[in-house]
Design a protein around this motif. Structure first.
Motif, short mmCIF file in Angstrom:
data_model
loop_
_atom_site.label_atom_id
_atom_site.label_comp_id
_atom_site.label_asym_id
_atom_site.label_seq_id
_atom_site.Cartn_x
_atom_site.Cartn_y
_atom_site.Cartn_z
N PHE A 32 -14.27 9.73 3.01
CA PHE A 32 -14.71 8.57 2.24
C PHE A 32 -14.73 7.32 3.13
O PHE A 32 -13.81 7.10 3.93
N ALA A 33 -15.76 6.53 2.94
CA ALA A 33 -15.90 5.31 3.74
C ALA A 33 -14.74 4.35 3.50
O ALA A 33 -14.38 3.57 4.39
N ALA A 34 -14.13 4.41 2.32
CA ALA A 34 -13.03 3.49 2.01
C ALA A 34 -11.85 3.67 2.97
O ALA A 34 -11.04 2.76 3.14
N GLY A 35 -11.77 4.82 3.61
CA GLY A 35 -10.66 5.07 4.53
C GLY A 35 -10.78 4.32 5.83
O GLY A 35 -9.79 4.21 6.57
N THR A 36 -11.98 3.84 6.15
CA THR A 36 -12.16 3.12 7.42
C THR A 36 -12.71 1.71 7.21
O THR A 36 -13.10 1.06 8.18
N ARG A 37 -12.75 1.24 5.98
CA ARG A 37 -13.31 -0.08 5.71
C ARG A 37 -12.41 -1.18 6.25
O ARG A 37 -11.19 -1.01 6.35
N PRO A 38 -12.97 -2.32 6.60
CA PRO A 38 -12.14 -3.47 7.02
C PRO A 38 -11.26 -3.94 5.86
O PRO A 38 -11.70 -3.95 4.70
N LEU A 39 -10.03 -4.30 6.16
CA LEU A 39 -9.09 -4.73 5.13
C LEU A 39 -8.81 -6.22 5.24
O LEU A 39 -8.93 -6.81 6.33
N PRO A 40 -8.44 -6.86 4.15
CA PRO A 40 -8.04 -8.27 4.21
C PRO A 40 -6.84 -8.45 5.15
O PRO A 40 -6.11 -7.52 5.45
N ASP A 41 -6.65 -9.66 5.59
CA ASP A 41 -5.56 -9.95 6.53
C ASP A 41 -4.21 -9.50 5.97
O ASP A 41 -3.89 -9.74 4.79
N GLY A 42 -3.45 -8.84 6.81
CA GLY A 42 -2.10 -8.45 6.44
C GLY A 42 -1.97 -7.09 5.79
O GLY A 42 -0.88 -6.52 5.72
N TRP A 43 -3.07 -6.55 5.30
CA TRP A 43 -3.02 -5.22 4.67
C TRP A 43 -2.81 -4.15 5.75
O TRP A 43 -3.30 -4.26 6.86
N SER A 44 -2.08 -3.10 5.39
CA SER A 44 -1.87 -1.99 6.31
C SER A 44 -2.50 -0.72 5.73
O SER A 44 -2.59 -0.56 4.50
N ALA A 45 -2.95 0.14 6.61
CA ALA A 45 -3.52 1.43 6.20
C ALA A 45 -2.85 2.54 7.00
O ALA A 45 -2.58 2.39 8.19
N ALA A 46 -2.56 3.63 6.33
CA ALA A 46 -1.94 4.78 6.99
C ALA A 46 -2.45 6.05 6.35
O ALA A 46 -2.75 6.09 5.15
N GLU A 47 -2.59 7.09 7.15
CA GLU A 47 -3.00 8.40 6.64
C GLU A 47 -1.78 9.30 6.54
O GLU A 47 -1.06 9.51 7.53
N ARG A 48 -1.52 9.81 5.36
CA ARG A 48 -0.39 10.70 5.12
C ARG A 48 -0.90 11.95 4.43
O ARG A 48 -1.34 11.89 3.28
N ASP A 49 -0.85 13.04 5.15
CA ASP A 49 -1.38 14.31 4.65
C ASP A 49 -2.85 14.12 4.25
O ASP A 49 -3.65 13.70 5.08
N LEU A 50 -3.19 14.38 2.99
CA LEU A 50 -4.58 14.25 2.56
C LEU A 50 -4.89 12.86 2.01
O LEU A 50 -6.00 12.65 1.50
N TRP A 51 -3.96 11.94 2.13
CA TRP A 51 -4.08 10.64 1.46
C TRP A 51 -4.23 9.50 2.46
O TRP A 51 -3.65 9.53 3.55
N ILE A 52 -4.96 8.47 2.03
CA ILE A 52 -5.01 7.18 2.72
C ILE A 52 -4.19 6.20 1.89
O ILE A 52 -4.43 6.05 0.68
N VAL A 53 -3.23 5.53 2.52
CA VAL A 53 -2.33 4.61 1.82
C VAL A 53 -2.63 3.19 2.27
O VAL A 53 -2.60 2.89 3.47
N LEU A 54 -2.90 2.31 1.31
CA LEU A 54 -3.16 0.90 1.58
C LEU A 54 -2.06 0.06 0.94
O LEU A 54 -1.77 0.21 -0.24
N ARG A 55 -1.46 -0.85 1.75
CA ARG A 55 -0.37 -1.67 1.23
C ARG A 55 -0.64 -3.14 1.52
O ARG A 55 -1.02 -3.51 2.64
N PRO A 56 -0.46 -4.00 0.51
CA PRO A 56 -0.70 -5.43 0.70
C PRO A 56 0.49 -6.10 1.39
O PRO A 56 1.62 -5.61 1.32
N PRO A 57 0.25 -7.22 2.06
CA PRO A 57 1.36 -7.92 2.72
C PRO A 57 2.24 -8.62 1.70
O PRO A 57 1.77 -9.08 0.64
N GLY A 58 3.53 -8.68 1.97
CA GLY A 58 4.45 -9.45 1.15
C GLY A 58 4.78 -8.86 -0.20
O GLY A 58 5.44 -9.51 -1.01
N VAL A 59 4.34 -7.64 -0.49
CA VAL A 59 4.63 -7.01 -1.77
C VAL A 59 5.71 -5.96 -1.56
O VAL A 59 5.54 -5.01 -0.80
N GLN A 60 6.84 -6.14 -2.22
CA GLN A 60 7.95 -5.21 -2.11
C GLN A 60 7.93 -4.25 -3.30
O GLN A 60 8.15 -4.65 -4.44
#
Length: 837
Positions: A32-60
């Motif tokens: 899916f193209a969403a796995g390589t799309r540019p992200l807003p500043d501070g967001w992180s992306a990681a691939e775990r098994d079959l999943w793409i994980v997106l996390r926003p900055p400053g959110v606990q």
């Protein structure tokens, strides 16, 4: 060998030879193209098994909470991912999604895990307030979309939006069987299993938020109260739906309900369960009037699920009949028994063949012939069931589903494809070890020779079967090594195959083995590198230093887990045996720190196995303390075998007695052995077998042969009435020619080792015969010997279920090895000699 075939099939998708994690499927073209799309500043992306994980900055994120799942059809998945990811990026909500269309199809396939099926995206609201805001917005965003129902969750509204309470971050605890399971935390801080069964549940302490009250009140509606059938019991479950035995509320008669879940249970062509159920209805109506297929009685839709109601056909499946009648599972089968079985088998196969021809005469290709889909009526007539992949006889498409071992080659279609599988069925009825032949077609001819050796069949039966498989040469070079088996040749070929399979560049595993290694770690004794390296060393084969370094690195990076076969206690023993003393002591210290978490008694992953490791390192005080813990919990042990149960506990107490001379340990061993014997039974054929998971076995790890070895060790120290008779019965059971797997702990290799340890001269010919019959399972890997693993679905090199275990057992058979498992000395003189000292 805990996994079922459906669970194992998920690990068969990425590689045709070895079990591999689903995450290794080749899906580059459907990412899916969403796995390589540019992200807003501070967001992180990681691939775990079959999943793409997106996390926003400053959110606990909290450790656990209400999570939202979104499902979609396979054709609409990428569009839904784009919609929901856009939504999450705008609102700073952590989200994960499947990385590709291939991943969507895999997790929604017919035999995918029902607990994870349907989940395309997961959103993680930080609290109930955010949950209450997000749910109605998502429902509006996805209005008009469709997707499979997420069985673990509560559906919110009319869109494919679902909710469940569970862990946000990976947390684990030990389940009742001592295995690590996913966990959530109770209000008082205790970790308890996170229920991921395919039904919506709420932890007892939790209050359901107001935003979910209406959805909870609607749950279960949809007309079930008008459903005219009362389900009595399930016959089969898959991700596409269940098959149930039911009663007609009006007549009281039995019917069979076949369930189809919309958009779920996808086959290889992407067809869902409801579409296949409709095809089955249409095909059965086309075949109406044939007494070899069930009649269609009704078709209903209840709460989105579709039900095909069919005639109930009394009888047993062909699989059940074969397992009830098969003569080679008994010791020394008499010629009259094999002849009677051959007559019955030829008759029932003729019935199946006639049924298949009747179906073909109506222009229908059956497509799913296998032993579980043939019902043998009490009068001997047969019926074919499960027509969900049936099609027109001239349809050029290949069936999207097929049982392992019963799939026609890619080039066959129509009548020829069904007849090829009919021939597979003929072979299976006489030698039920499919899908071994899928790995190497030469086995089709070689195993036909085995059949004609053991059963009095009509002249020409074997050559005709070989011709029907399209084979002209039945030569099996791997089997030839077992015609006159010799140690150096077998050892060298097996070791070469093991070493050729190594992947030191990978972090998750060094040698291919059972899927369990991806759970317990690629470093363990049972399924990982430690067991393989130990087997090679015991056989006198040097392993590359690079492989030893891999084991050390993997062990240091592994989570501390106690246990002999599935934890660090066993790895410490292996490292010590391999000359890595410093690393062994380091590993043992980490293992000891995790001993408080040991809940089970057995050798595999429990107290007895950990204690054997401590004895290996000379820690008698620590071993004695584990013995006291074992004795205190002995009443709760209801398994009898060497690997997980009372026989293993008794062996440990015998070893404690040998090391300390304490009579208390001997008394404890006797108590454990008496209870183990109570878990077995004497059979009419003179054999003795041990109950394990509702079946009686003679295996080394879970059956009576392992118990017999420990009984012999006990009798070398002290007499006990009745034990000799049990040993004799176990030896009798070990004379059976047929063993489904070549395994060490649950197969022929273990039988070889057990008979050797029992040490009776009259069993030498039996051992020799078992060694020769390893040829049945022998396969080629890069020109070397290798053996299939769990359910014969893929090759395995591990100790418990694979090639290394066969190597270890052969070493014992040829008097080259002292033991087949690290720290486990099953030789009777080991105990007897300690007593003399």
């Amino acid at each position: 060998m805990d996994a079922t075939i459906p669970q194992l099939l998920a690990f068969c998708q990425a590689d045709p030879l070895f079990f591999e994690p689903p995450s290794r499927i080749p899906d580059g073209r459907s990412r899916f193209a969403a796995g390589t799309r540019p992200l807003p500043d501070g967001w992180s992306a990681a691939e775990r098994d079959l999943w793409i994980v997106l996390r926003p900055p400053g959110v606990q994120l909290p450790d656990q909470g209400w999570k939202i799942h979104v499902s979609a059809t396979a054709g609409d998945a990428e569009r839904v991912v784009d919609l929901v990811v856009d939504y999450c990026l705008e609102r700073r909500i952590a989200v994960k999604f499947l990385r590709s269309g291939a991943a969507v199809r895999l997790l929604n396939s017919k035999y995918a895990d029902r607990g994870g099926s349907g989940k395309l995206l997961a959103l993680y609201p930080v609290d109930v307030a955010e949950l209450s805001r997000v749910l109605p917005e998502l429902e509006k965003l996805l209005d008009g979309c469709a997707g499979p129902y997420v069985l673990t969750d509560l559906r919110y509204g009319g869109a494919p939006v679902y909710v469940r309470y569970g862990a946000f971050k990976p947390m684990t605890c030990l389940g009742p069987d001592g295995e690590s399971v996913y966990a959530i935390r109770t209000p008082d801080g205790e970790l308890v299993p996170d229920d991921r069964s395919p039904v919506f549940t709420v932890p007892a302490w939790l209050e359901v938020p107001e935003v979910l009250r209406e959805a909870l009140a609607r749950r279960g509606g949809g007309g079930a109260e008008q459903f005219p059938y009362q389900i009595e019991r399930p016959l089969h479950f898959s991700n596409g739906g269940g098959v149930y035995l039911a009663r007609d509320r009006g007549s009281g008669g039995y019917v069979v309900l076949s369930e189809g879940r919309p958009h779920a249970g996808l086959d290889g062509e992407g067809v869902d369960a409801v579409t296949r159920l409709g095809r089955e209805r249409d095909m059965l109506r086309r075949l109406e009037g044939l007494d070899c297929v069930p009649r269609v009685l009704d078709y209903r839709v209840i709460w989105e699920h579709h039900f095909l109601v069919e005639e109930y056909i009394e009888g047993k499946t062909l699989m059940e009949e074969v397992f009830d009648r098969y003569p080679l599972v008994g010791p020394d089968p008499a010629p009259e028994d094999t002849a009677a079985y051959a007559r019955w088998a030829i008759d029932v196969l003729a019935e199946v063949d006639q049924a298949l021809m009747a179906v073909h005469a109506r222009g229908v290709r059956y497509g799913d012939l296998h032993p579980g889909n043939v019902i043998v009526r009490p009068d001997g007539r047969v019926a074919l069931v499960d027509f969900e992949i049936a099609c027109d006889l001239g349809d050029p498409q290949r069936a999207g589903l097929a049982a392992p071992g019963f799939a026609a080659p890619a080039g066959l279609r129509g009548r020829a494809a069904d007849q090829y599988v009919m021939n597979c069925l003929r072979q299976w009825v006489f030698l039920p070890i499919s899908p071994l032949q899928d790995r190497d077609r030469v086995k089709l001819a070689a195993l036909t020779g085995v059949i004609t050796e053991h059963f009095p069949l009509p002249r020409g039966f074997g050559p005709r079967m070989v011709r029907q498989f399209g084979l002209t040469d039945g030569t099996d070079p791997t089997a030839a090594l077992f015609a006159e088996p010799g140690w150096p040749a077998l050892r060298d070929s097996i070791a070469a195959g093991i070493l050729a399979s190594a992947t030191p560049e990978r972090r998750d595993r060094l040698y291919p083995g059972d899927p369990r290694q991806f759970v317990t770690g690629g470093h363990t004794v049972a399924h990982g590198a430690a067991g393989v390296l130990w087997a090679l060393r015991a056989a006198g084969v040097p392993a590359p230093e690079e492989h030893l370094d891999w084991l050390v690195t993997a062990t240091r990076q592994a989570e501390p887990r106690a246990g002999l076969l599935d934890g660090l206690h066993g790895v410490a023993v292996v490292l010590d045996e391999l000359g890595r003393g410093e690393e062994a002591r380091e590993t043992l210290a980490r293992a000891r720190a995790a001993e408080d978490g040991l809940l089970t008694p057995g050798i595999h992953g429990g107290l007895a196995g950990a204690g054997l490791s401590l004895l290996h390192f000379g820690d008698l005080d620590g071993a004695a303390r584990l013995g006291d813990r074992l004795a205190a919990g002995l009443d709760g042990c209801d398994r009898g075998g060497l690997q997980h149960g009372l026989a293993g506990v008794a062996h440990y107490f015998l070893r404690l007695h040998a090391a300390t001379g304490g009579e208390l340990h001997l008394d404890r061993a006797l108590l454990a052995l008496r209870r183990a014997v109570e878990r077995g039974r004497m059979l009419p054929d003179g054999g003795f077998q041990l109950l394990e998971e509702n079946r009686y076995h003679a295996y080394l790890g879970t059956g009576s042969s392992g118990l017999a070895v420990v009984l012999a060790q006990y009798l070398a120290v002290r007499e006990e009435p009745g034990f000799a008779e049990v040993i004799a019965g176990a030896r009798t059971s070990c004379r059976a020619p047929f063993v489904r797997h070549p395994f060490l702990l649950m197969g022929r290799a273990g039988t070889i080792a057990a008979l050797h340890y029992l040490g009776l001269a009259e069993d030498r010919q039996v051992i020799h015969d078992h060694v020769r019959r390893l040829a049945w399972h022998a396969l080629s890997y890069r020109g070397h010997l290798a053996f299939p693993g769990n359910q014969l679905l893929r090759l395995s090199m591990d100790l418990a279920t694979g090639t290394a275990g066969v190597l270890a057992a052969l070493g014992v058979a040829f008097d080259r090895n002292a033991s087949v498992i690290p720290a486990l000395d099953l030789r009777t003189p080991a105990v007897e000699g300690a007593r003399r000292r």
